[in-house]
Design a protein around this motif. Structure first.
Motif, PDB file in Angstrom:
ATOM      1  N   PHE A   1      50.741  23.760  62.299  1.00 44.74           N
ATOM      2  CA  PHE A   1      52.308  24.070  62.988  1.00 44.74           C
ATOM      3  C   PHE A   1      52.057  25.788  61.654  1.00 44.74           C
ATOM      4  O   PHE A   1      51.743  26.141  61.122  1.00 44.74           O
ATOM      5  CB  PHE A   1      53.104  24.076  62.923  1.00 44.74           C
ATOM      6  N   SER A   2      52.892  27.022  63.167  1.00 45.29           N
ATOM      7  CA  SER A   2      53.738  28.264  62.506  1.00 45.29           C
ATOM      8  C   SER A   2      54.661  27.686  61.844  1.00 45.29           C
ATOM      9  O   SER A   2      55.531  27.158  62.302  1.00 45.29           O
ATOM     10  CB  SER A   2      53.449  29.029  62.924  1.00 45.29           C
ATOM     11  N   VAL A   3      54.767  27.162  60.603  1.00 44.07           N
ATOM     12  CA  VAL A   3      55.883  26.544  59.445  1.00 44.07           C
ATOM     13  C   VAL A   3      57.221  27.985  59.140  1.00 44.07           C
ATOM     14  O   VAL A   3      56.935  28.961  58.087  1.00 44.07           O
ATOM     15  CB  VAL A   3      55.620  25.432  57.989  1.00 44.07           C
ATOM     16  N   ILE A   4      58.058  27.513  59.586  1.00 43.87           N
ATOM     17  CA  ILE A   4      59.103  28.172  58.945  1.00 43.87           C
ATOM     18  C   ILE A   4      59.948  27.238  57.791  1.00 43.87           C
ATOM     19  O   ILE A   4      60.232  25.404  58.548  1.00 43.87           O
ATOM     20  CB  ILE A   4      60.160  28.904  59.784  1.00 43.87           C
ATOM     21  N   SER A   5      60.051  27.526  56.499  1.00 46.04           N
ATOM     22  CA  SER A   5      60.448  26.016  55.656  1.00 46.04           C
ATOM     23  C   SER A   5      62.190  27.342  55.058  1.00 46.04           C
ATOM     24  O   SER A   5      62.569  28.554  54.856  1.00 46.04           O
ATOM     25  CB  SER A   5      60.249  26.540  54.589  1.00 46.04           C
ATOM     26  N   ASN A   6      63.398  26.858  54.471  1.00 43.25           N
ATOM     27  CA  ASN A   6      64.413  26.933  54.046  1.00 43.25           C
ATOM     28  C   ASN A   6      64.807  26.150  53.095  1.00 43.25           C
ATOM     29  O   ASN A   6      64.942  24.684  53.602  1.00 43.25           O
ATOM     30  CB  ASN A   6      65.540  27.598  55.317  1.00 43.25           C
ATOM     31  N   ASP A   7      65.717  26.674  52.173  1.00 42.04           N
ATOM     32  CA  ASP A   7      66.342  26.371  51.276  1.00 42.04           C
ATOM     33  C   ASP A   7      66.819  27.163  50.148  1.00 42.04           C
ATOM     34  O   ASP A   7      66.635  27.955  50.018  1.00 42.04           O
ATOM     35  CB  ASP A   7      65.779  25.033  50.521  1.00 42.04           C
ATOM     36  N   ASN A   8      68.362  26.837  49.893  1.00 38.42           N
ATOM     37  CA  ASN A   8      69.401  27.470  49.388  1.00 38.42           C
ATOM     38  C   ASN A   8      69.365  27.411  47.891  1.00 38.42           C
ATOM     39  O   ASN A   8      69.891  28.431  47.526  1.00 38.42           O
ATOM     40  CB  ASN A   8      70.482  26.779  49.843  1.00 38.42           C
ATOM     41  N   LEU A   9      67.968  26.525  47.487  1.00 39.73           N
ATOM     42  CA  LEU A   9      68.322  26.587  46.028  1.00 39.73           C
ATOM     43  C   LEU A   9      66.891  27.793  46.207  1.00 39.73           C
ATOM     44  O   LEU A   9      65.718  28.008  46.582  1.00 39.73           O
ATOM     45  CB  LEU A   9      67.994  25.216  44.631  1.00 39.73           C
ATOM     46  N   TYR A  10      66.727  28.185  44.844  1.00 44.62           N
ATOM     47  CA  TYR A  10      65.940  29.455  44.811  1.00 44.62           C
ATOM     48  C   TYR A  10      64.777  28.647  44.074  1.00 44.62           C
ATOM     49  O   TYR A  10      63.424  29.018  44.638  1.00 44.62           O
ATOM     50  CB  TYR A  10      66.438  30.522  43.878  1.00 44.62           C
ATOM     51  N   PHE A  11      64.542  28.329  43.811  1.00 43.55           N
ATOM     52  CA  PHE A  11      63.415  27.048  43.016  1.00 43.55           C
ATOM     53  C   PHE A  11      62.510  26.916  44.140  1.00 43.55           C
ATOM     54  O   PHE A  11      61.246  26.944  44.036  1.00 43.55           O
ATOM     55  CB  PHE A  11      63.353  26.176  42.149  1.00 43.55           C
ATOM     56  N   SER A  12      63.303  26.659  45.195  1.00 43.75           N
ATOM     57  CA  SER A  12      62.320  25.312  46.158  1.00 43.75           C
ATOM     58  C   SER A  12      62.053  27.200  47.190  1.00 43.75           C
ATOM     59  O   SER A  12      60.517  26.962  47.550  1.00 43.75           O
ATOM     60  CB  SER A  12      63.845  25.338  47.111  1.00 43.75           C
ATOM     61  N   TYR A  13      62.711  27.880  46.960  1.00 41.97           N
ATOM     62  CA  TYR A  13      61.935  29.118  47.513  1.00 41.97           C
ATOM     63  C   TYR A  13      61.329  30.053  47.399  1.00 41.97           C
ATOM     64  O   TYR A  13      59.911  30.304  47.701  1.00 41.97           O
ATOM     65  CB  TYR A  13      63.270  30.530  47.472  1.00 41.97           C
ATOM     66  N   ILE A  14      60.931  29.309  45.971  1.00 44.28           N
ATOM     67  CA  ILE A  14      59.629  30.121  44.884  1.00 44.28           C
ATOM     68  C   ILE A  14      58.355  29.057  45.092  1.00 44.28           C
ATOM     69  O   ILE A  14      57.372  29.583  45.855  1.00 44.28           O
ATOM     70  CB  ILE A  14      60.237  29.907  43.577  1.00 44.28           C
ATOM     71  N   LEU A  15      58.668  27.709  45.583  1.00 45.63           N
ATOM     72  CA  LEU A  15      57.404  27.532  45.847  1.00 45.63           C
ATOM     73  C   LEU A  15      57.405  27.505  47.384  1.00 45.63           C
ATOM     74  O   LEU A  15      55.421  27.037  47.300  1.00 45.63           O
ATOM     75  CB  LEU A  15      57.950  25.896  46.086  1.00 45.63           C
ATOM     76  N   GLN A  16      57.837  27.310  48.034  1.00 47.60           N
ATOM     77  CA  GLN A  16      58.034  27.782  50.054  1.00 47.60           C
ATOM     78  C   GLN A  16      56.538  28.818  49.580  1.00 47.60           C
ATOM     79  O   GLN A  16      55.931  29.059  50.417  1.00 47.60           O
ATOM     80  CB  GLN A  16      59.068  27.672  49.995  1.00 47.60           C
ATOM     81  N   ARG A  17      56.783  29.934  49.246  1.00 45.01           N
ATOM     82  CA  ARG A  17      56.526  31.442  48.977  1.00 45.01           C
ATOM     83  C   ARG A  17      55.222  31.180  48.638  1.00 45.01           C
ATOM     84  O   ARG A  17      54.304  30.901  49.149  1.00 45.01           O
ATOM     85  CB  ARG A  17      57.022  32.278  48.086  1.00 45.01           C
ATOM     86  N   ALA A  18      54.988  29.629  47.222  1.00 48.16           N
ATOM     87  CA  ALA A  18      53.434  30.187  47.057  1.00 48.16           C
ATOM     88  C   ALA A  18      52.762  29.046  48.168  1.00 48.16           C
ATOM     89  O   ALA A  18      51.480  29.286  48.140  1.00 48.16           O
ATOM     90  CB  ALA A  18      53.782  29.651  45.787  1.00 48.16           C
ATOM     91  N   LEU A  19      53.575  27.953  48.071  1.00 51.70           N
ATOM     92  CA  LEU A  19      53.057  26.940  48.427  1.00 51.70           C
ATOM     93  C   LEU A  19      52.836  26.396  49.972  1.00 51.70           C
ATOM     94  O   LEU A  19      51.501  26.003  50.848  1.00 51.70           O
ATOM     95  CB  LEU A  19      53.299  25.411  48.438  1.00 51.70           C
ATOM     96  N   ILE A  20      53.286  27.287  50.314  1.00 51.43           N
ATOM     97  CA  ILE A  20      53.552  27.685  51.918  1.00 51.43           C
ATOM     98  C   ILE A  20      53.107  29.096  52.851  1.00 51.43           C
ATOM     99  O   ILE A  20      51.949  29.169  53.949  1.00 51.43           O
ATOM    100  CB  ILE A  20      54.512  27.328  53.386  1.00 51.43           C
ATOM    101  N   VAL A  21      54.046  29.956  52.441  1.00 52.26           N
ATOM    102  CA  VAL A  21      53.375  31.198  53.030  1.00 52.26           C
ATOM    103  C   VAL A  21      52.244  31.728  52.172  1.00 52.26           C
ATOM    104  O   VAL A  21      51.400  32.521  53.984  1.00 52.26           O
ATOM    105  CB  VAL A  21      54.653  32.300  52.933  1.00 52.26           C
ATOM    106  N   ILE A  22      51.130  32.227  51.387  1.00 53.51           N
ATOM    107  CA  ILE A  22      49.952  32.555  51.232  1.00 53.51           C
ATOM    108  C   ILE A  22      48.659  31.415  51.811  1.00 53.51           C
ATOM    109  O   ILE A  22      48.954  30.413  51.523  1.00 53.51           O
ATOM    110  CB  ILE A  22      50.154  32.353  49.905  1.00 53.51           C
ATOM    111  N   ASN A  23      48.642  32.434  52.615  1.00 51.80           N
ATOM    112  CA  ASN A  23      47.408  32.013  53.039  1.00 51.80           C
ATOM    113  C   ASN A  23      45.780  32.315  53.025  1.00 51.80           C
ATOM    114  O   ASN A  23      44.744  32.044  53.244  1.00 51.80           O
ATOM    115  CB  ASN A  23      47.579  32.459  54.698  1.00 51.80           C
TER     116      ASN A  23
END
Length: 382
Positions: A75-97
């Protein structure tokens, strides 16, 4: 395909294209309350059984980003969390292709191959001289001199390494030597390394009285495998109720906090390392100060039912999928009622048994259930 067969295939990394998901071996395990790592194959199997065809997948409460990473090839993933450490993990583990190139960092004899460049940069960071920074002063035994309280989250050596690496990554980014993707990649590697040597029982609400064996291991940043995907992905770091008007999706996957333990208190130290903002801290555990806006209403027995209804009603999605622990604040029947009143039809229910986190015996009392609810929103066609 039966559950165990699915798990075996994923664990071996086989039939990747047929399954259309990321093998479990390529998903870093992160010690966090309610992680869905162990039931990812079950969630996949249920979505397949329900014949849900979709393009976009909204991971509403991303946490450790394992669900979004698992599905990023599907899927095209849209992810969210209000904690910044989670945002970092999202950017690295999901967004980067694709593998970050780090083309603006020039070391002597640095390899041209992107993957080899990453290894070289991680090696450089792992060998930095320690710095007596914020983490060293407040979250190692050195805190006894700084704060009058001896905290044992990290050894002094690892505390100094965390500071040195975190400061270097920030300097590179602020000076334009690394891009945003490269910045989040390195920070994610640091967070993954930290949780492997932290002297805690799993959360950071308190440290262990005695040093755990893993605490003596040297902090080591490791290569994070980049998962390519034909889809573009996006990550947010917002309160979900501020995001509802911005996101339209096919599947909204809701995996909220399920008990009264606030994530902002249980993971305060990861948040401090992620932000490195020298916050005011207090108490024996050195918790960072936070406001009411950082508390999750989903951890409040009084407010969780109304919050759940507001979320379900407000999501712009065709399908709603909810994960919820059988020992959570809301009962199975309460959730079904919320879904029904929130405008969902064709509601399906599954229960996935699994063993409690860190259980060391085979007692039936240690088997809990993960509820999975699936429904179609009325007028949900996109």
């Amino acid at each position: 395909m039966e559950k165990q067969e699915v798990r075996d295939c994923l664990d071996r990394g086989m039939f990747d294209e047929a399954l259309r998901v990321v093998p479990l071996k390529d998903i870093p395990q992160f010690r966090i309350i309610g992680s869905k790592y162990n039931i990812l194959p079950d969630i996949y199997r249920i979505l397949e059984k329900e014949n849900i065809e979709a393009y976009s997948f909204f991971d509403v409460f991303s946490g450790s980003a394992v669900v979004g990473r698992f599905f990023k090839k599907m899927f095209s993933v849209i992810s969210n969390d209000n904690l910044y450490f989670s945002y970092i993990l999202q950017r690295a583990l999901i967004v980067i292709n694709k593998c970050p190139s780090f083309s603006n960092l020039n070391f002597d004899n640095i390899p041209k191959d992107p993957k080899e460049r990453v290894y070289r940069i991680l090696h450089y960071l792992n060998n930095l001289k320690g710095v007596e920074g914020f983490i060293y002063r407040h979250y190692t035994p050195a805190s006894k001199d700084a704060d009058g309280v001896e905290r044992k989250y990290f050894t002094t050596e690892n505390g100094m390494k965390i500071d040195a690496i975190r400061i270097q990554i920030q300097e590179w980014f602020e000076n334009g030597y690394i891009s945003e993707d490269e910045y989040f990649y390195l920070l994610a590697s640091l967070l993954l390394a930290v949780q492997k040597i932290a002297n805690t029982s799993g959360t950071y609400g308190a440290f262990n009285k005695f040093w755990d064996a893993r605490s003596y291991k040297p902090l080591t940043l490791r290569y994070i495998e980049i998962i390519p995907s034909k889809f573009n992905h996006v990550a947010y770091n917002e309160d979900i109720f501020d995001l509802l008007e911005k996101v339209t999706c096919d599947i909204a996957y809701i995996d909220p906090p399920y008990n009264s333990r606030q994530y902002i208190t249980n993971y305060h130290l990861l948040e401090t390392i992620a932000k490195y903002d020298n916050p005011k801290i207090k108490g024996k555990t050195g918790i960072r100060e936070y406001g009411d806006q950082e508390r999750s209403v989903f951890c409040s027995k009084k407010g969780v039912q109304d919050a759940f209804f507001k979320l379900v009603k407000g999501l712009k999605a065709k399908y709603i999928v909810i994960s919820y622990n059988s020992e959570g604040l809301l009962s199975k029947n309460q959730i079904i009622q919320i879904l029904d009143e929130g405008g969902l039809r064709d509601i399906r229910f599954y229960e996935i048994p699994y063993r409690r986190f860190k259980s060391n015996n085979n007692s039936r009392k240690n088997i809990v259930g993960e509820y999975l609810f699936i429904g179609v929103k009325e007028n949900g066609e996109l």
